[in-house]
Design a protein around this motif. Structure first.
Motif, PDB file in Angstrom:
ATOM      1  N   LEU A 255     -11.943 -17.386   7.610  1.00  6.37           N
ATOM      2  CA  LEU A 255     -11.314 -17.363   6.178  1.00  6.37           C
ATOM      3  C   LEU A 255     -12.040 -18.264   5.186  1.00  6.37           C
ATOM      4  O   LEU A 255     -11.756 -17.917   4.134  1.00  6.37           O
ATOM      5  CB  LEU A 255     -10.010 -17.291   6.318  1.00  6.37           C
ATOM      6  N   HIS A 256     -13.067 -18.786   5.267  1.00  7.90           N
ATOM      7  CA  HIS A 256     -13.994 -19.306   4.699  1.00  7.90           C
ATOM      8  C   HIS A 256     -14.889 -18.281   4.006  1.00  7.90           C
ATOM      9  O   HIS A 256     -16.018 -18.696   3.924  1.00  7.90           O
ATOM     10  CB  HIS A 256     -14.707 -20.571   5.125  1.00  7.90           C
ATOM     11  N   THR A 257     -13.984 -17.293   3.535  1.00  8.01           N
ATOM     12  CA  THR A 257     -14.921 -16.158   3.116  1.00  8.01           C
ATOM     13  C   THR A 257     -14.273 -15.523   1.809  1.00  8.01           C
ATOM     14  O   THR A 257     -13.176 -15.461   1.679  1.00  8.01           O
ATOM     15  CB  THR A 257     -14.529 -15.114   4.302  1.00  8.01           C
TER      16      THR A 257
ATOM     17  N   ARG B 171     -19.555 -38.218  13.978  1.00  8.47           N
ATOM     18  CA  ARG B 171     -19.826 -36.860  14.107  1.00  8.47           C
ATOM     19  C   ARG B 171     -21.579 -36.510  14.364  1.00  8.47           C
ATOM     20  O   ARG B 171     -21.809 -35.832  15.081  1.00  8.47           O
ATOM     21  CB  ARG B 171     -19.301 -35.907  13.136  1.00  8.47           C
TER      22      ARG B 171
ATOM     23  N   LEU C 113     -23.790 -19.492   2.509  1.00  6.61           N
ATOM     24  CA  LEU C 113     -24.201 -19.926   1.398  1.00  6.61           C
ATOM     25  C   LEU C 113     -23.455 -21.288   0.916  1.00  6.61           C
ATOM     26  O   LEU C 113     -24.161 -22.175   0.508  1.00  6.61           O
ATOM     27  CB  LEU C 113     -23.799 -18.894   0.146  1.00  6.61           C
ATOM     28  N   SER C 114     -22.232 -21.365   1.443  1.00  7.92           N
ATOM     29  CA  SER C 114     -21.425 -22.612   1.058  1.00  7.92           C
ATOM     30  C   SER C 114     -22.297 -24.079   1.822  1.00  7.92           C
ATOM     31  O   SER C 114     -22.493 -25.059   0.900  1.00  7.92           O
ATOM     32  CB  SER C 114     -20.184 -22.573   1.659  1.00  7.92           C
ATOM     33  N   VAL C 115     -22.456 -23.656   2.922  1.00 10.30           N
ATOM     34  CA  VAL C 115     -23.129 -24.832   3.601  1.00 10.30           C
ATOM     35  C   VAL C 115     -24.707 -25.018   3.275  1.00 10.30           C
ATOM     36  O   VAL C 115     -24.947 -26.096   2.886  1.00 10.30           O
ATOM     37  CB  VAL C 115     -23.135 -24.459   5.265  1.00 10.30           C
TER      38      VAL C 115
ATOM     39  N   ARG D 204     -25.305 -27.472  10.965  1.00  8.73           N
ATOM     40  CA  ARG D 204     -23.923 -27.291  10.591  1.00  8.73           C
ATOM     41  C   ARG D 204     -23.501 -26.024  10.742  1.00  8.73           C
ATOM     42  O   ARG D 204     -22.405 -25.699  11.135  1.00  8.73           O
ATOM     43  CB  ARG D 204     -23.803 -27.813   9.319  1.00  8.73           C
TER      44      ARG D 204
ATOM     45  N   GLU E 114     -21.613 -14.154   4.702  1.00  8.47           N
ATOM     46  CA  GLU E 114     -22.369 -14.508   3.382  1.00  8.47           C
ATOM     47  C   GLU E 114     -21.688 -16.025   2.851  1.00  8.47           C
ATOM     48  O   GLU E 114     -22.562 -16.760   2.633  1.00  8.47           O
ATOM     49  CB  GLU E 114     -22.129 -13.448   2.281  1.00  8.47           C
ATOM     50  N   THR E 115     -20.514 -15.915   2.569  1.00 10.40           N
ATOM     51  CA  THR E 115     -19.753 -16.965   1.909  1.00 10.40           C
ATOM     52  C   THR E 115     -20.162 -18.181   2.535  1.00 10.40           C
ATOM     53  O   THR E 115     -20.427 -19.159   2.205  1.00 10.40           O
ATOM     54  CB  THR E 115     -18.276 -16.618   1.732  1.00 10.40           C
TER      55      THR E 115
ATOM     56  N   ALA F  87     -14.619 -33.483   2.933  1.00  6.96           N
ATOM     57  CA  ALA F  87     -15.525 -32.986   3.962  1.00  6.96           C
ATOM     58  C   ALA F  87     -16.817 -32.896   3.493  1.00  6.96           C
ATOM     59  O   ALA F  87     -17.900 -32.966   4.400  1.00  6.96           O
ATOM     60  CB  ALA F  87     -14.772 -31.235   4.263  1.00  6.96           C
ATOM     61  N   SER F  88     -17.114 -32.369   2.084  1.00  7.59           N
ATOM     62  CA  SER F  88     -18.383 -32.313   1.577  1.00  7.59           C
ATOM     63  C   SER F  88     -18.965 -33.694   1.859  1.00  7.59           C
ATOM     64  O   SER F  88     -20.221 -33.812   1.790  1.00  7.59           O
ATOM     65  CB  SER F  88     -18.282 -31.950   0.343  1.00  7.59           C
TER      66      SER F  88
ATOM     67  N   LEU G  12     -20.542 -23.651  12.616  1.00  6.69           N
ATOM     68  CA  LEU G  12     -19.451 -23.059  12.227  1.00  6.69           C
ATOM     69  C   LEU G  12     -19.604 -21.815  12.310  1.00  6.69           C
ATOM     70  O   LEU G  12     -18.423 -20.918  12.461  1.00  6.69           O
ATOM     71  CB  LEU G  12     -19.744 -23.323  10.532  1.00  6.69           C
TER      72      LEU G  12
END
Lengths: 449, 449
Positions: free
Chosen positions: A9-11, A190, A129-131, A55, A125-126, A165-166, A59
């Motif tokens: 749902l990171h979308t 990590r 691009l976020s990463v 990363r 897509e989302t 997190a970023s 994901l």
């Protein structure tokens, strides 16, 4: 799914509503090629640095719709029952080729090429691009700082100025682009990045005197530690530091004042006191320009916070994820692109090479194929370096690019790729990209060479 | 600890090494007051918006050191065995007072006041700053956009331009500061924020014709949907959209071109076609200035991406977390502060009020107490609004500020607090803070009034 939380749902909502409509009209199963690229180098950068790829692979493994996600989508009526059934079974089964993590990129570089059905590719897509946008923006800024610092080590200390997190991702990106260490412990755990730290002003203020604070720190951490000397008066702080720790003190940190002047004064004082090996680290609001301005000052290492984690004025790389080719009903491939002067994209699948002249990069050569057939990257450009590797095959990420080993490989690859840059690429001022992007049609290339 | 991942290593290394040394020298148990505040409003903002508080409370709940974290700290020799024992039992047991989420802040506003032992309070520094700095930067930018948009709704669509976890936090912060919805599904699920979406250019390109794409979208999502009309030719796209959906079409989206001109043309065309109720939403690289410039154009709603999630030029709020008071060996309280012209802080515990004149804010009044005794906030300023509430008591967060209910409360509180701003605060140009910060000593205040 293991213990990792779902990333499904990171979308953006429209990815799923497009999927919903595509499942109804039959286009969901059309084979598609999506490309992730930047139209330009944001912020007048002369080169970009790809980061986040390793990363992203992890994901994508966790991109599954679990019961909680599906229930919410049903309750909110985001998609219909048939789409929920599709999502319950969702797993990316396509392939992804792309630039190695740590590689340089330029306008139009096909950083990722995602091939699969429309349904399975569009929903990534989302997340992709976020990463890539975040991590590449940080890595690009970090590389500029690394260039400015030369042989002096850089530590990333900006966690507090980035989302929690970023911050971990930023530490990782900075390390890939040449930083030596991070203050962020989770990045150490990590991703295997060396961690470092000194002490805060609160440490000195907690104690009744600066001397007591220094003595306690040296007892706990040894004389190799770095003492923060500017809480009250820097000259007195340095004197106390050497009196407490001896001339074998590892380092002092300066976090305020006019750094070129203060660093010179502290170096002279340390030398007078016989602490000629005690190192000076500076940490006050540094960016690539401040680092460059300290090149002639007796500074041994830099701690960088805000500017690196926020991309030094360019907090996102501005990459996009565009459909560039798809199958038609007859099974043939069609290159597609939006028509727009400033926001258009170039249809067709791309193969990318960095052309070199005696080891120095001269252009980003992008060979465009209208159809879907793979361009033969090996044969026709012996004088160029092929830039794309297979990252995901039939839905399975290549584990070599993941985890701490992937980070180390990316760091090494970045150092290698940066060596190919022409000298003009290393200047800090805003400019055009250091090398031009040259497009060539696949046919023309086959015919011409 | 439930299923939440630990947040305990979202922490700078020096927090734990200071803890290690403090456990050895006995200062770890000194009662301390840390304060989280901004020295200035970054980017020439006229006011700041506090966001992230409700998220932070949940993250403090999950701030526990599990087996994996402890093993890594031991293997890496970050701290010694006694410190590992302390961390294994770690749970924040102190109290936190602070500004409500959604509240406005100004230079020096004591946004959080964390009280506890040095040991338990110092280790929260990185996490608290990460959350507040990121979320407040986004909320502050979002509030400016909300002011510029007036009654027209704003949707946050920038997930792809922010790290994948920060994107969710950004959607939440934007909603608190006045946005109406987000494209981010996880923000909808986790925080109860309305989600929205239209379609991408890929949707049109996937289909053999624009008409087929529109027809499919309308069949799946109904005529109330919003069609993206600028993939090929906007005029033809609008004509096709109304032919397919009828004059009851919900909306059209324009994502390119000179928006004031294009919006006017599209409105005229829609009206000619009889689609007088069809709404126009615009989405191309908008920020608060572009939104303000569209005030006279026939636009019904705005979709904002990059600029809101990156804080519109100010991606971090630049807040700091400073020790301002501590107990001495005799149990008395001492106000403490670093001595520095540009980076100093004001020692002592603070009570904060917004003074008002007929409902309009006139100053940020900060009453400083050298000692630790609570300042009586209720009695002496009947004409002012007390700004601090108890967020955490004996380690237990107030659940009213958490979860979706906390987000709604923050959004409502923000709207309330913004109403108190003087008109000059609503201008977009860079300036000094809209109201001055006024410090007063606790004694003086008691004596004088």
């Amino acid at each position: 799914m293991g213990e990792s939380p779902s990333t499904a749902l990171h979308t953006d909502r429209y990815e799923l509503t497009m999927l919903d409509a595509a499942l109804r009209d039959g286009t969901a199963e059309r084979r598609c090629v999506f490309e992730l690229f930047g139209r330009r180098l944001s912020g007048g950068r002369r080169f970009g640095v790809v980061a986040g790829t390793g990363r992203l692979l992890g994901l994508i493994r966790d991109f599954r719709f679990g019961h909680e996600e599906l229930r919410w989508l049903r309750d909110e009526k985001v998609v219909d029952a048939a789409t929920l059934d599709y999502l319950e079974e969702y797993r990316f089964t396509g392939s992804i080729t792309g630039y190695r993590e740590g590689e340089l990129y330029f306008p139009g570089s096909p950083i990722l090429t995602v091939e699969g059905t429309f349904a399975e590719a569009v929903v990534l897509e989302t997340l992709a691009l976020s990463v890539l946008n975040h991590d590449s923006a940080v890595a690009t800024a970090a590389a500029r700082m690394s260039v400015a610092a030369g042989d002096r080590p850089l530590a990333e200390m900006g966690s507090r100025r980035a989302g929690e997190a970023s911050a971990i991702a930023a530490a990782r990106a900075a390390y890939i682009a040449g930083f030596a260490a991070t203050s962020n412990l989770e990045a150490g755990r990590r991703w295997g990045i060396p961690t470092m730290g000194t002490a805060a002003h609160a440490w000195t203020l907690l104690h009744d005197t600066e001397e007591k604070a220094f003595r306690s720190q040296v007892e706990a951490l040894g004389t190799g530690t770095t003492l923060l000397v500017d809480t009250y008066d820097t000259r007195a702080g340095v004197e106390t530091a050497i009196r407490v720790a001896g001339t074998g003190l590892g380092g002092v940190r300066i976090d305020s004042g006019d750094l070129p002047i203060v660093a010179g004064e502290v170096r002279a004082q340390l030398d007078e006191l016989g602490a000629t090996q005690t190192r000076i680290t500076v940490t006050s609001d540094l960016d690539e320009y401040a680092i460059a301005a300290l090149a002639a000052s007796p500074v041994d290492s830099y701690g960088v916070g805000t500017s690196v984690v926020t991309g030094s004025g360019t907090p996102t790389a501005g990459m996009v994820y565009k459909l560039v080719a798809r199958q038609d009903d007859a099974g043939g491939w069609v290159g597609v692109a939006k028509a727009s002067a400033e926001k258009g994209s170039k249809g067709g699948r791309k193969a990318a090479f960095r052309t070199l002249d005696r080891g120095t990069a001269t252009s980003e050569l992008i060979v465009v194929s209208d159809g879907f057939e793979a361009v033969d990257t090996a044969a026709s450009h012996p004088d160029a370096r092929a830039l794309q590797v297979l990252l995901v095959t039939d839905g399975e990420p290549d584990a070599a690019f993941e985890g701490p080993a992937g980070v180390q490989a990316a760091r090494e690859h970045h150092a290698y790729a940066r060596e190919e840059l022409p000298v003009r690429a290393l200047a800090l001022s805003k400019s055009d990209p250091a090398i031009p992007t040259v497009y060539r049609e696949a046919d023309e290339r086959s015919a011409g060479q």
